[in-house]
Structures are given as C-alpha cells and as structure tokens.
Design a protein around this motif. Sequence first.
Motif, PDB file in Angstrom:
ATOM      1  N   VAL A 654       0.858  -1.175   0.000  1.00 42.27           N
ATOM      2  CA  VAL A 654       0.000   0.000   0.000  1.00 42.27           C
ATOM      3  C   VAL A 654       0.900   1.233   0.000  1.00 42.27           C
ATOM      4  O   VAL A 654       1.800   1.357   0.834  1.00 42.27           O
ATOM      5  N   LEU A 655       0.675   2.114  -0.950  1.00 40.45           N
ATOM      6  CA  LEU A 655       1.445   3.349  -1.081  1.00 40.45           C
ATOM      7  C   LEU A 655       0.518   4.550  -0.872  1.00 40.45           C
ATOM      8  O   LEU A 655      -0.669   4.483  -1.240  1.00 40.45           O
ATOM      9  N   PRO A 656       1.045   5.638  -0.305  1.00 33.41           N
ATOM     10  CA  PRO A 656       2.376   5.823   0.257  1.00 33.41           C
ATOM     11  C   PRO A 656       2.590   4.949   1.494  1.00 33.41           C
ATOM     12  O   PRO A 656       1.647   4.539   2.163  1.00 33.41           O
ATOM     13  N   SER A 657       3.860   4.708   1.832  1.00 29.88           N
ATOM     14  CA  SER A 657       4.214   3.884   2.974  1.00 29.88           C
ATOM     15  C   SER A 657       5.095   4.678   3.924  1.00 29.88           C
ATOM     16  O   SER A 657       6.148   5.176   3.528  1.00 29.88           O
ATOM     17  N   ASN A 658       4.627   4.811   5.151  1.00 28.24           N
ATOM     18  CA  ASN A 658       5.422   5.386   6.226  1.00 28.24           C
ATOM     19  C   ASN A 658       4.892   4.828   7.547  1.00 28.24           C
ATOM     20  O   ASN A 658       3.919   4.068   7.572  1.00 28.24           O
ATOM     21  N   GLN A 659       5.517   5.228   8.639  1.00 27.64           N
ATOM     22  CA  GLN A 659       5.179   4.650   9.942  1.00 27.64           C
ATOM     23  C   GLN A 659       3.706   4.849  10.278  1.00 27.64           C
ATOM     24  O   GLN A 659       3.032   3.917  10.722  1.00 27.64           O
ATOM     25  N   SER A 660       3.178   6.034  10.058  1.00 30.37           N
ATOM     26  CA  SER A 660       1.800   6.325  10.452  1.00 30.37           C
ATOM     27  C   SER A 660       0.795   5.609   9.559  1.00 30.37           C
ATOM     28  O   SER A 660      -0.141   4.960  10.053  1.00 30.37           O
ATOM     29  N   ILE A 661       0.959   5.710   8.246  1.00 31.07           N
ATOM     30  CA  ILE A 661       0.003   5.090   7.323  1.00 31.07           C
ATOM     31  C   ILE A 661       0.072   3.574   7.428  1.00 31.07           C
ATOM     32  O   ILE A 661      -0.959   2.881   7.360  1.00 31.07           O
ATOM     33  N   ASP A 662       1.264   3.032   7.609  1.00 30.46           N
ATOM     34  CA  ASP A 662       1.392   1.584   7.664  1.00 30.46           C
ATOM     35  C   ASP A 662       0.670   0.981   8.860  1.00 30.46           C
ATOM     36  O   ASP A 662       0.196  -0.155   8.804  1.00 30.46           O
TER      37      ASP A 662
END
Length: 753
Positions: A654-662
């Motif tokens: 799933v994109l975008p991928s970062n700590q919060s969204i993941d």
Amino acid sequence: MTTGQPGSPRPTPTDDAPSRPAPTRAGDPPVPPASATATSSTDATANTDADRPTRADDTPSGAAGAEGATAPNGRPERDATKNDIAKVGGRKSAAKRGSTKGAAVKGAGVKGAAVKDVAVKDVAVKDVAVKDADEAEGTKADDADGPQKADGDAKPGDAKPVEAERWEAFASAPEPRPSRLSRAARAVGRFLVHEWTLATLGALALAVLMTWPTLRYPRYTLPQDTWDPSLQAWQMAWSGHILLADPARLWQSNTFFPELWSFAFSDTLLGYAPAGMLGSGPEDAVLRYNIVFVLAHALATLGAYALARQLGAGRIGAAVAGVGYTYAPWLLAQAGHLHVLSNGGIPLALAMLARGHGWSLRHGYRPERRHDGWVYAGWLVAAWQVSLGFGIGLPFAYFLAGAVLVVAVLFGVRRLKSGRALPFGRRLLVADVVGGVFFAGVGLLMAFPYFKVTELHPYAERTIRDISIFSPPASGFVTAPAESRVWGGLHEGARAALPWHPEMTLLPGFVLYALAAGGLFFSVWRLRHRLLLLVGVLVTMAFAMGTRFFDGTFTYVPLFEHAPGWNALRTPGRLMLWTTLLLALLAAGAVTALTDRVRELAAQRIPSWPGPWLRMATLLPLLLVTLEGLNATPHPVVPAQPAAMRAAEGPLLVLPSNQSIDQHVMLWSTDGFPDVVNGGSGFTPRQLDDVRRVSQSFPDQTSVDYLRTFGVRTVVLLRSQVPGTPWEITIDAPVESLGITRQDVGDAVVYRL
C-alpha cells in the motif's frame, strides 16, 4: 408473704426458704428442682411447684392435684386452697384416686408435650405455677356461684381445657425450610453485596466514566490517536486469528512481508489473544481495542485496591490507592499505549502472592493464613502480565526475582538467629517452585522471538544515546500532560521546555504527593515500612530519570549494560509506574489512619454514628484523587478501510508507505489477513526502508521488477494520501508497457503485477 405447704397446718415463708417436696408414690420418678430464686409471690409459687415431684406419666404433682400424694399421717394431702377441685374452679376436673392417668392429665388441661416441657424447663414450670395461682383466685368466684363438686361427682365430660394456646403464642415459631429458589436468591444477594463484587463493579463503572467517551462510538474512534492504537488493535486480532487457524505461524505475522519473526517487532499484547478470537475485520478490531482499553483501567484499579487491602489498608484507603495508581495524570499521556496501561496484573499478582504466603504490611507474617491456591493464582497472573509485553513486564520480572531472593535471605537469617525456621510448609514450597518455573518458562518463551529479531536485525538494539533522548529531567515529575483536564492547560509552558514531552510529563498527582507525604507521619504502617516505601519512591524516581540522574552511572546504565533484555527498554520514564504504586500505598496508609480515627471519634458520639462532616472528611481524599485524574483525551475517527483492500490479492503493498500510514494498513489487513509489505513498529527493518525508497518512482520498470522479486502481486495507491508526493504526477500514467494492469477502485488505484 407466706403460702401454705401441702399437708402442713403452718404456713411457710416463701421468700426465705423453698418448700419441701412431697414424697412420691412408688415408681414415680423424681424431677430436678427448679433453680430460680423467688422474689415475688408468683415466683415463690413457681418455686414451690417446681420442687414438687412428678407422676410417672411426667405430670407434675402440683398440676395433677392431690392425687398420688400423701401426708406424713397417711391421709391424702391437700393444697393450701380449699381443695384441689375448688382450685380447678370449673375449668379443670380433678380425677379420682382410682381414675386413669390419662383422665387426670385431661382434667389438668395440659397437653402431653407441654407437660414434659414444664418438667424440664424452669420457665415453663413458673408459667404453670402462675396459672395455678390465677385459677385459685377464680375459685372464690366459683364458690359464690354454686356448690363444689366432690371427687366422685366429677365426670370426664365436665372437664374444660386450659387455655394453653395463650402460652403457646409466646413460643418461637418453627422456622420454615426455604425453597431452592429462595436459597438461590439469598446466595445471589450475598454475592452482590460482597466487598469484592462491589469493588469489581465499582472499578468497571469508574473505568467507563474516567475513560469517556471511549465507549461512545467504540467501533469508529480510538483514544489519543489512530497510529499506535491501530497497531495494537491489529496485534490482538492477529494473535486470536492465528492461534485458531495456524498456531505455528504466530510469530510470522502477515505484516512486514517477507520478514521473519515480525510479530516480535513490538510488544505483542499476546495475553489478550482470547479476546482476539471474537469478531473479524477492522471495525471489530477497533471495538475490541476500546473494550479492552476500558477493562485495563478497571483491572488496574481492582489490582491496586486488592494489594492495598491485603497489606492492611481499609476500604477507603485501598480505594484511594486504586484510583491514584490507575488515573495518575502522567498515565493520560500513555492513552495510546495499551501495553503501558495494561499494568493491573502487577498489583493483582503481588496481592495474590502476599495472600497465599499469609503476609501483610500491617500484620506481618501469619502462617495460619497461608494458602497455596493463592500462590498458584499469583504466579499465573504474573505470567499473564509478562505475556502482554516486556516494556512493563521485564521490570516486573526483575522485581519478583529480587523479592524471592530477599525473602529467602530473611528466612535464612531468621533461622540462624533463632535456631529454628519460620513455618513455611511443603505445599507452599511446591506452589512457589511450580509457579516460579511456570513464570520463568513463559518469560523465556516470550523472549526467544525477540532474541531472534536481534540476531536478524542487530541495528534494532537500543543504545545509550537512544535512552538519553527519552530520559526526563526532574521537572517532569511535577509537569502534567496536555491530556490532563485539571493541569493540562496550566502546564503548557513547562511542557514546552521538555525535549519529548509525551514521555517526560510524569506528574503522578499533587493530591497523591500530599497524601503520601502525610503518610510518612500519620499512617497505619509501621515506621520502618514507611521509610522503606519512601526509599522505594526515591530509587524508582532515580531510575525513571534514565541518564539524567548523574548520567545514569549508578542507576540505569548498569542495568542497561548487564541485565538481560534491559537494553530493549528505550523509555525510562515508564518506570514511574512503580513510583506511582509506592506513593499510592503510602497514601492508603494515611487515609486508613484517618478513617480509623474518625471511627474512634464516632464511637464517642451519642448515637455512635459518624456525622456528615466526618464522613466527608474520609471521602474527600478519594474525591480529590479522582478529580485529578479527569482526562481531556481526544478520540479521533479511525480511517475507513479502502474498498480496494477488501478484494486485493496478497502479498500487497500500500502506497504511500510510512510509519503512520502503515499502522492503518495493519488494521485494515484484519479483513482476511493478507500478507502486506507495510508495517509499523519500534524499529524499521532495512528491507522495508529499501522498498519505500525504490517505490518512490512507482510505477516504473525498476520498482516493478524490484517488487516482483519479493513476491508482491498487488500495489494499492491511495489517492487521498497522494498530494505532495511523487505519485501525484505518476498516478494516472499508462502502465501497459510495464506488463501490469491498472484499475480504479473507489478512492484508490489497484496495480496488479
């Protein structure tokens, strides 16, 4: 006053000496004399009658008339009244000497059962004597009405029963045997008003109120924020799901694909796995999290209450300890960390272990109160607490190990001094050995995956520099978080001076400070125990400061370097939990001393019942501690699961991928648990870092080939998160030349590789 003795022409003073019993006929058993002391004419008569012998059919001679009794001269003995027949006065019929015993009893108007009671009970004998005296007075009236009947003229039909019912009315009614329904209702009633039932219900009700509005929209909101709570909601859902589906894959979670041991990248909350077996999907995961969030507060309150009660505090004092421990202002900043709030197993296990060993702070060691069942339960709860995570569980494990060592040394010293050991018992020793081995086994099983993670990802280990970032200064102990409704706004400037205020605002409560300080001088605890609690408060504060207390040279750093597993704890401020517990126990001692004093003052009142001001004085500490724990915690709405993820085939990215969204992606993956590359935890694996870096240019040939090497089959690009990212330009670019397909599904674009 005098009364005539049967067969004697001279009256006998009834107040000075008892009358002598008349001799009985042959075969008539004697009756024990009455033991009452005559103080009136009625009592004198009762005593006189009580000394008379009884007939063989248990009929008292005084009640049966002159029948069977003879004077010393051989002639029939008569009472001091005119005659026995006149004494009956028409209500009783005297039987002839040759009449049957049954007729005599009937003429006396006394039932067989009552007659037996008269013969053996002093009170009943007195009643019969009083009745005879009343009947004697009635004889005079009978003499005026008509002539008396001779013994030979008496007929069975002329006898009238004495009104025995009026005396039977004073007898205790037979207690009816309760039915099963009534017995069950009584048992339920006793259960509902039991102290521990009320304490449990009170803790639950208080948890709902103090965490409100957590349960207002429990399927759509989360307390504090939607990041860490989303991660922990996924953890509970995953453990429950996989233990039912494939327990061997527990530590190989569906996130951080294709990493191994990915479930051990954070504290797991594994102890909540049974709750995770109920429900499915993101909404059920959020609902489950909110319910457990409230229950964790209730368990902490009940656990601290139980510990304070076991140590010897009163009910109000224990309630102050429970509320002060659970709703300390500094814990409001941890509302997004369920593994920190899930600390109720610590005081509850300590309470059970203390109860099983018969020990309390107020009464010392009492061997007669030992119970191995409580010991087993205490070790079981302690193991469950460790299963929730090592962030709180590891210091608890070290505390238990130290407590066992100290107790063993004290028992040994006591044996050397006195020459004999304190009573302990084989069953208790077996319970401790079995429970301790079980506790250690659970800890080792939980630790093994974390050791594997450090082997695969050595960069995940903490350093002293990491600890320094989260070490709070001394000012943090008097600074409240923004979530405190009482102090949050007032301490805004103090928070701004802290480098990382979410982990450095450590105020346990000014009311708790004040009560604990008072407990040093006015308490039910012994002086040495108060001093030990004070030392514990100061030592735990020093450890909670991390490297801020003389660079941690004598406190945190030695543990970090030498204690196994301690280097995984990056937030020293969470050790404030132990400081809060010790302050709560000091406060409980002070409040208990206050309530005891109020009770003594109330005993001097007439009536001995506390007045309204005295009652308020005992409840005021509890009220103030509760008010200081009021929260202003936000409850944001959880992002809804994209429709594209419901039908997406894993493994997916799933994109975008970062700590919060993941962390949101992890929550969304609870719908079927497909393998996802995304993940959020206490550290970021380098492979995930590489994926995020390479996928910045997606969709292009390099990123597509790279994702295919990992086995990724689907990429979901969220339009709502695209603004301000490189995908804002490439999201609508054609992809036919890349050998992949593209499809718009709701607010997302799905790429199939």
